[in-house]
Design a protein around this motif. Structure first.
Motif, mmCIF file in Angstrom:
data_model
loop_
_atom_site.group_PDB
_atom_site.id
_atom_site.type_symbol
_atom_site.label_atom_id
_atom_site.label_comp_id
_atom_site.label_asym_id
_atom_site.label_seq_id
_atom_site.Cartn_x
_atom_site.Cartn_y
_atom_site.Cartn_z
ATOM 1 N N UNK A 1 0.824 -1.214 0.000
ATOM 2 C CA UNK A 1 0.000 0.000 0.000
ATOM 3 C C UNK A 1 0.860 1.266 0.000
ATOM 4 N N UNK A 2 0.220 2.386 -0.317
ATOM 5 C CA UNK A 2 0.912 3.676 -0.366
ATOM 6 C C UNK A 2 1.588 3.998 0.958
ATOM 7 N N UNK A 3 0.975 3.664 2.064
ATOM 8 C CA UNK A 3 1.574 3.980 3.366
ATOM 9 C C UNK A 3 2.952 3.343 3.514
ATOM 10 N N UNK A 4 3.176 2.205 2.884
ATOM 11 C CA UNK A 4 4.467 1.519 2.973
ATOM 12 C C UNK A 4 5.465 2.042 1.948
ATOM 13 N N UNK A 5 4.988 2.572 0.833
ATOM 14 C CA UNK A 5 5.883 3.006 -0.242
ATOM 15 C C UNK A 5 6.092 4.513 -0.281
ATOM 16 N N UNK A 6 5.361 5.261 0.528
ATOM 17 C CA UNK A 6 5.374 6.728 0.439
ATOM 18 C C UNK A 6 6.785 7.317 0.487
ATOM 19 N N UNK A 7 7.628 6.919 1.433
ATOM 20 C CA UNK A 7 8.969 7.498 1.534
ATOM 21 C C UNK A 7 9.846 7.101 0.349
ATOM 22 N N UNK A 8 9.676 5.908 -0.167
ATOM 23 C CA UNK A 8 10.460 5.480 -1.328
ATOM 24 C C UNK A 8 10.108 6.298 -2.556
ATOM 25 N N UNK A 9 8.878 6.780 -2.634
ATOM 26 C CA UNK A 9 8.430 7.615 -3.746
ATOM 27 C C UNK A 9 8.810 9.073 -3.500
ATOM 28 N N UNK A 10 8.654 9.518 -2.258
ATOM 29 C CA UNK A 10 8.880 10.926 -1.928
ATOM 30 C C UNK A 10 10.349 11.335 -2.062
ATOM 31 N N UNK A 11 11.286 10.469 -1.692
ATOM 32 C CA UNK A 11 12.704 10.866 -1.685
ATOM 33 C C UNK A 11 13.215 11.291 -3.062
ATOM 34 N N UNK A 12 13.063 10.474 -4.128
ATOM 35 C CA UNK A 12 13.576 10.935 -5.427
ATOM 36 C C UNK A 12 12.832 12.162 -5.942
ATOM 37 N N UNK A 13 11.552 12.302 -5.597
ATOM 38 C CA UNK A 13 10.788 13.471 -6.041
ATOM 39 C C UNK A 13 11.300 14.739 -5.362
ATOM 40 N N UNK A 14 11.535 14.662 -4.067
ATOM 41 C CA UNK A 14 12.046 15.826 -3.336
ATOM 42 C C UNK A 14 13.417 16.229 -3.855
ATOM 43 N N UNK A 15 14.286 15.246 -4.074
ATOM 44 C CA UNK A 15 15.620 15.530 -4.603
ATOM 45 C C UNK A 15 15.528 16.199 -5.973
ATOM 46 N N UNK A 16 14.652 15.676 -6.851
ATOM 47 C CA UNK A 16 14.487 16.242 -8.192
ATOM 48 C C UNK A 16 13.991 17.684 -8.109
ATOM 49 N N UNK A 17 12.973 17.919 -7.301
ATOM 50 C CA UNK A 17 12.413 19.265 -7.209
ATOM 51 C C UNK A 17 13.398 20.267 -6.615
ATOM 52 N N UNK A 18 14.189 19.841 -5.642
ATOM 53 C CA UNK A 18 15.203 20.739 -5.091
ATOM 54 C C UNK A 18 16.215 21.138 -6.158
ATOM 55 N N UNK A 19 16.632 20.183 -6.956
ATOM 56 C CA UNK A 19 17.646 20.450 -7.981
ATOM 57 C C UNK A 19 17.100 21.259 -9.152
ATOM 58 N N UNK A 20 15.870 20.992 -9.560
ATOM 59 C CA UNK A 20 15.360 21.597 -10.791
ATOM 60 C C UNK A 20 14.379 22.739 -10.577
#
Length: 119
Positions: free
Chosen positions: A63-82
């Motif tokens: 479920x999303x509750x288990x995968x949320x951090x695995x999804x959020x980390x690359x997104x946060x890194x991408x948004x910070x850089x770009x």
């Protein structure tokens, strides 16, 4: 003295470009990795310069509750850089911004879409 300054400046430049390895326990030259290992492998795909992206995660039906951090980390890194901000607007169910909408790709991976916001 000038012979000492040039190597020091070169070292600082390389450190800023993440060319030097991390020094254990020093906090110097630290790469952008999560503090703890993420439970699922995720990869982000976007078009060059776009604020929109997709994150595919090998979640094996979790479920999303288990995968949320695995999804959020690359997104946060991408948004910070770009985009210069860590804020992400995830595609979600209407009226429920925390219920991120996931699709499936042909390989069976869960795919979450988002957009960098801020600035």
């Amino acid at each position: 003295m000038p012979r000492l300054i040039l190597p020091l400046l070169l070292g600082l430049i390389l450190a800023g470009c993440e060319r030097l390895p991390s020094l254990p326990g020093s906090g110097l030259f630290v790469r952008d990795r999560p503090a703890q290992a993420l439970p699922f492998r995720a990869s982000l795909v976007s078009q060059d310069g776009s604020d929109r992206f997709r994150v595919a995660v090998e979640d094996n039906g979790a479920p999303l509750s288990a995968t949320r951090e695995s999804v959020r980390f690359p997104a946060t890194r991408y948004c910070l850089r770009h985009a210069g901000s860590s804020q992400v607007d995830w595609e979600a169910a209407p009226g429920a911004p925390d219920a991120w909408a996931a699709g499936r790709d042909p390989a069976g991976l869960s795919v979450y879409s988002g957009r960098c916001t801020g600035r």
